[in-house]
Write a protein that holds these residues in place. Structure first.
Motif, PDB file in Angstrom:
ATOM      1  N   GLY A 281      18.253  56.063  24.865  1.00 36.93           N
ATOM      2  CA  GLY A 281      17.078  55.599  24.733  1.00 36.93           C
ATOM      3  C   GLY A 281      17.148  54.076  24.150  1.00 36.93           C
ATOM      4  N   LEU A 282      18.317  53.397  24.446  1.00 36.38           N
ATOM      5  CA  LEU A 282      18.572  52.093  23.901  1.00 36.38           C
ATOM      6  C   LEU A 282      17.964  51.135  24.789  1.00 36.38           C
ATOM      7  CD1 LEU A 282      22.375  52.573  22.960  1.00 36.38           C
ATOM      8  CD2 LEU A 282      20.445  52.495  21.472  1.00 36.38           C
ATOM      9  N   SER A 283      17.563  50.204  23.976  1.00 34.36           N
ATOM     10  CA  SER A 283      16.891  48.807  24.813  1.00 34.36           C
ATOM     11  C   SER A 283      17.759  47.723  24.649  1.00 34.36           C
ATOM     12  CB  SER A 283      15.458  48.538  24.259  1.00 34.36           C
ATOM     13  OG  SER A 283      15.360  48.132  22.842  1.00 34.36           O
ATOM     14  N   THR A 284      18.821  47.736  25.452  1.00 34.65           N
ATOM     15  CA  THR A 284      19.658  46.791  25.524  1.00 34.65           C
ATOM     16  C   THR A 284      19.756  46.019  26.953  1.00 34.65           C
ATOM     17  OG1 THR A 284      21.552  48.212  26.339  1.00 34.65           O
ATOM     18  CG2 THR A 284      21.199  48.039  24.087  1.00 34.65           C
ATOM     19  N   LEU A 285      20.037  44.656  26.809  1.00 32.36           N
ATOM     20  CA  LEU A 285      20.342  44.117  28.148  1.00 32.36           C
ATOM     21  C   LEU A 285      21.597  43.226  28.217  1.00 32.36           C
ATOM     22  CD1 LEU A 285      16.925  42.661  29.519  1.00 32.36           C
ATOM     23  CD2 LEU A 285      18.195  44.883  30.500  1.00 32.36           C
ATOM     24  N   ALA A 286      22.335  43.348  29.281  1.00 33.32           N
ATOM     25  CA  ALA A 286      23.474  42.427  29.469  1.00 33.32           C
ATOM     26  C   ALA A 286      22.899  41.119  29.895  1.00 33.32           C
ATOM     27  CB  ALA A 286      24.472  42.952  30.350  1.00 33.32           C
ATOM     28  N   LEU A 287      23.530  40.124  29.564  1.00 31.74           N
ATOM     29  CA  LEU A 287      23.564  38.586  30.082  1.00 31.74           C
ATOM     30  C   LEU A 287      24.802  38.039  30.219  1.00 31.74           C
ATOM     31  CD1 LEU A 287      21.186  36.482  30.890  1.00 31.74           C
ATOM     32  CD2 LEU A 287      21.206  35.746  28.620  1.00 31.74           C
ATOM     33  N   SER A 288      25.156  38.586  31.410  1.00 29.12           N
ATOM     34  CA  SER A 288      26.628  37.952  31.746  1.00 29.12           C
ATOM     35  C   SER A 288      26.843  37.754  33.165  1.00 29.12           C
ATOM     36  CB  SER A 288      27.733  39.535  31.573  1.00 29.12           C
ATOM     37  OG  SER A 288      27.311  40.530  32.207  1.00 29.12           O
ATOM     38  N   THR A 289      28.006  36.896  33.332  1.00 25.67           N
ATOM     39  CA  THR A 289      27.991  36.437  34.603  1.00 25.67           C
ATOM     40  C   THR A 289      29.607  36.404  34.853  1.00 25.67           C
ATOM     41  OG1 THR A 289      27.958  34.164  33.976  1.00 25.67           O
ATOM     42  CG2 THR A 289      26.053  34.964  34.957  1.00 25.67           C
ATOM     43  N   SER A 290      30.089  36.308  35.995  1.00 26.60           N
ATOM     44  CA  SER A 290      31.615  36.097  36.414  1.00 26.60           C
ATOM     45  C   SER A 290      32.148  35.054  35.922  1.00 26.60           C
ATOM     46  CB  SER A 290      31.625  36.232  37.749  1.00 26.60           C
ATOM     47  OG  SER A 290      33.035  36.133  38.159  1.00 26.60           O
ATOM     48  N   ASP A 291      33.257  35.247  35.076  1.00 25.91           N
ATOM     49  CA  ASP A 291      33.962  34.242  34.335  1.00 25.91           C
ATOM     50  C   ASP A 291      33.228  33.403  33.333  1.00 25.91           C
ATOM     51  OD1 ASP A 291      36.494  34.979  35.405  1.00 25.91           O
ATOM     52  OD2 ASP A 291      36.495  33.416  36.879  1.00 25.91           O
ATOM     53  N   MET A 292      32.025  33.796  32.886  1.00 26.67           N
ATOM     54  CA  MET A 292      31.359  33.141  31.840  1.00 26.67           C
ATOM     55  C   MET A 292      32.460  32.486  30.675  1.00 26.67           C
ATOM     56  SD  MET A 292      28.554  34.138  29.169  1.00 26.67           S
ATOM     57  CE  MET A 292      27.030  34.365  30.376  1.00 26.67           C
ATOM     58  N   PRO A 293      32.830  31.253  30.617  1.00 22.24           N
ATOM     59  CA  PRO A 293      33.339  30.771  29.598  1.00 22.24           C
ATOM     60  C   PRO A 293      33.143  30.924  28.227  1.00 22.24           C
ATOM     61  CG  PRO A 293      32.322  28.960  30.751  1.00 22.24           C
ATOM     62  CD  PRO A 293      32.006  30.259  31.583  1.00 22.24           C
ATOM     63  N   GLY A 294      34.019  31.105  27.078  1.00 24.47           N
ATOM     64  CA  GLY A 294      33.564  31.359  25.740  1.00 24.47           C
ATOM     65  C   GLY A 294      32.915  30.024  25.357  1.00 24.47           C
ATOM     66  N   SER A 295      32.978  28.680  25.850  1.00 28.71           N
ATOM     67  CA  SER A 295      32.624  27.688  25.219  1.00 28.71           C
ATOM     68  C   SER A 295      30.956  27.608  25.363  1.00 28.71           C
ATOM     69  CB  SER A 295      33.099  26.432  25.968  1.00 28.71           C
ATOM     70  OG  SER A 295      32.818  26.577  27.648  1.00 28.71           O
ATOM     71  N   VAL A 296      30.256  28.314  26.196  1.00 28.84           N
ATOM     72  CA  VAL A 296      28.896  28.370  26.394  1.00 28.84           C
ATOM     73  C   VAL A 296      28.164  29.648  25.803  1.00 28.84           C
ATOM     74  CG1 VAL A 296      29.120  26.710  28.527  1.00 28.84           C
ATOM     75  CG2 VAL A 296      28.870  29.390  28.940  1.00 28.84           C
ATOM     76  N   MET A 297      28.815  30.606  25.212  1.00 27.53           N
ATOM     77  CA  MET A 297      28.103  31.798  24.790  1.00 27.53           C
ATOM     78  C   MET A 297      26.986  31.622  23.553  1.00 27.53           C
ATOM     79  SD  MET A 297      30.948  34.861  24.642  1.00 27.53           S
ATOM     80  CE  MET A 297      31.953  35.312  26.378  1.00 27.53           C
ATOM     81  N   LYS A 298      27.246  30.617  22.773  1.00 27.93           N
ATOM     82  CA  LYS A 298      26.357  30.167  21.933  1.00 27.93           C
ATOM     83  C   LYS A 298      25.023  29.829  22.554  1.00 27.93           C
ATOM     84  CE  LYS A 298      26.064  26.518  19.941  1.00 27.93           C
ATOM     85  NZ  LYS A 298      26.509  24.966  19.112  1.00 27.93           N
ATOM     86  N   ASN A 299      25.111  29.218  23.576  1.00 28.78           N
ATOM     87  CA  ASN A 299      23.922  28.688  24.681  1.00 28.78           C
ATOM     88  C   ASN A 299      23.406  29.885  25.061  1.00 28.78           C
ATOM     89  OD1 ASN A 299      26.251  26.270  24.940  1.00 28.78           O
ATOM     90  ND2 ASN A 299      24.166  25.213  24.310  1.00 28.78           N
ATOM     91  N   MET A 300      24.179  30.793  25.651  1.00 25.08           N
ATOM     92  CA  MET A 300      23.369  32.071  26.413  1.00 25.08           C
ATOM     93  C   MET A 300      22.909  32.791  25.214  1.00 25.08           C
ATOM     94  SD  MET A 300      23.835  32.021  29.456  1.00 25.08           S
ATOM     95  CE  MET A 300      23.499  30.404  29.179  1.00 25.08           C
ATOM     96  N   ALA A 301      23.241  32.801  23.691  1.00 18.38           N
ATOM     97  CA  ALA A 301      22.556  33.539  22.859  1.00 18.38           C
ATOM     98  C   ALA A 301      21.338  32.901  22.544  1.00 18.38           C
ATOM     99  CB  ALA A 301      23.709  33.553  21.830  1.00 18.38           C
ATOM    100  N   ILE A 302      21.322  31.526  22.483  1.00 15.04           N
ATOM    101  CA  ILE A 302      20.180  30.713  22.114  1.00 15.04           C
ATOM    102  C   ILE A 302      19.041  30.975  23.364  1.00 15.04           C
ATOM    103  CG2 ILE A 302      18.986  28.447  22.066  1.00 15.04           C
ATOM    104  CD1 ILE A 302      21.797  27.505  20.839  1.00 15.04           C
ATOM    105  N   GLU A 303      19.511  30.917  24.781  1.00 18.62           N
ATOM    106  CA  GLU A 303      18.741  31.336  25.899  1.00 18.62           C
ATOM    107  C   GLU A 303      17.861  32.673  25.668  1.00 18.62           C
ATOM    108  OE1 GLU A 303      16.929  29.699  29.265  1.00 18.62           O
ATOM    109  OE2 GLU A 303      18.359  28.819  27.685  1.00 18.62           O
ATOM    110  N   ALA A 304      18.982  33.707  25.327  1.00 16.25           N
ATOM    111  CA  ALA A 304      18.430  34.984  25.192  1.00 16.25           C
ATOM    112  C   ALA A 304      17.354  35.123  24.017  1.00 16.25           C
ATOM    113  CB  ALA A 304      19.565  35.680  24.833  1.00 16.25           C
ATOM    114  N   GLY A 305      17.564  34.228  23.088  1.00 15.31           N
ATOM    115  CA  GLY A 305      16.628  34.358  21.618  1.00 15.31           C
ATOM    116  C   GLY A 305      15.266  33.649  22.284  1.00 15.31           C
ATOM    117  N   LYS A 306      15.012  33.102  23.346  1.00 11.71           N
ATOM    118  CA  LYS A 306      13.854  32.435  23.412  1.00 11.71           C
ATOM    119  C   LYS A 306      12.757  33.340  24.092  1.00 11.71           C
ATOM    120  CE  LYS A 306      15.795  28.169  25.379  1.00 11.71           C
ATOM    121  NZ  LYS A 306      15.794  27.083  26.482  1.00 11.71           N
TER     122      LYS A 306
END
Length: 343
Positions: free
Chosen positions: A75-100
């Protein structure tokens, strides 16, 4: 004069908005881009503040963790936000996008994305840029990638506006480019090779060695960790089980040391005892040496889901009216994969 300036400004703004609105139509068109579109649209469509954990990274996320499995089992409410070869340099930005749109209790980052030599030629950044919504964070994402990849001056415009590079696709455009190819079943993966591919048996190589990663990878990892220190959500870095050599696994260990230096949780499923907890049957459960297939993904999701419950006390939302659609989408996913699924 003022009217002319205002008119020109409005025209330029409208032109940029129009370009950004259609750039995903002209962008890369392949199975990976269509899957990335599903990931972003599925995430954006989720009602506000209904996701407890967001799992961010490259294919080592979406070919291992399936939110539909996590829902069915716990019953976990989790979502992946992942793409092929996502570089580590943009993971902070993805977390910011997710938090919107969500206020997750937990961010999980893919540790394997940092475990390598510096990859400045990774052009799969378009998997993200073609699907992100226009915002300051979009611009910051481009800057993060270009700073890492040493892209300077006018060359950056092809990343700010990917349509510049892919405009020649206009001759190939058809109806499918205006439609979402993959429906989202809680952002769970069902790419063909994920459902059908297997490999020959091979051993898992655990190691205690440390192998240094690229200087840029270490820099962007530390920048992400500094950012994480200021977040209210809990943070974990995850290394999924892979059938790789000791050099790659040694780099993962090196990443783990840095993560733990900053006081964050690092979970490395390549440690011998943790790997054995999955009871993998390699020829049945792995798509290739880097990824599980749907059967191995179920084993991973079941073990890791229990870890999330035990470690972070994530809530079981089954039976709550606000999550009725999660039951429906998880059931639809199980029907989608049932003829390939043997567990």
């Amino acid at each position: 004069m003022k009217k002319d300036i205002l008119g020109t400004t409005v025209f330029l703004i409208m032109t940029c908005v129009l370009f950004l609105a259609v750039q995903n139509v002209f962008g890369v068109s392949n199975k990976f881009s269509e899957h990335a579109e599903m990931m972003f649209e599925g995430y954006y469509d989720e009602p506000k503040d209904t996701v407890d954990a967001v799992i961010i990274g490259n294919s080592h996320i979406y070919r291992y963790w399936q939110s539909a499995f996590g829902w069915k089992e716990y019953g976990l409410s989790t979502l992946a936000l992942s793409t092929s070869d996502m570089p580590g340099s943009v993971m902070k930005n993805m977390a910011i996008e997710a938090g919107k749109t969500q206020s997750p209790k937990l961010f999980v980052f893919d540790a394997t994305a940092f475990a390598g030599k510096d990859d400045v030629k990774n052009n799969k950044i378009y998997m993200m840029l073609n699907n992100m919504r226009l915002s300051k964070n979009y611009i910051d994402t481009v800057d993060s990638f270009c700073d890492y990849a040493d892209v300077e001056g006018m060359d950056r415009f092809q990343f700010y506006l990917p349509i510049i590079q892919f405009h020649s696709r206009w001759k190939e455009i058809n109806q499918s480019d205006f439609e979402q190819t993959y429906p989202s079943y809680l952002n769970s993966c069902y790419m063909e090779e994920f459902l059908t591919s297997t490999i020959e048996d091979r051993a898992h190589n655990a190691t205690d060695e440390r192998v240094k990663i690229g200087k840029k990878n270490e820099r962007v990892l530390r920048e992400l960790l500094e950012w994480c220190k200021g977040q209210e959500a809990e943070v974990q870095f995850l290394a999924v089980p892979m059938l790789r050599g000791q050099k790659k696994l040694g780099m993962i260990n090196y990443v783990g040391d840095i993560v733990e230096e900053y006081g964050f949780d690092f979970l490395n499923y390549n440690d011998a005892d943790l790997y054995e907890s999955f009871d993998f049957n390699v020829p049945v459960d792995f798509q290739d040496r880097n990824h599980t297939n749907v059967n191995g993904s179920y084993k991973f999701s079941k073990v890791y889901g229990k870890y999330l419950v035990d470690k972070y006390s994530l809530k079981d939302h089954r039976g709550e009216s606000a999550y009725a659609s999660w039951d429906e989408r998880a059931d639809a996913y199980m029907k989608q994969i049932e003829k390939y699924f043997i567990y």
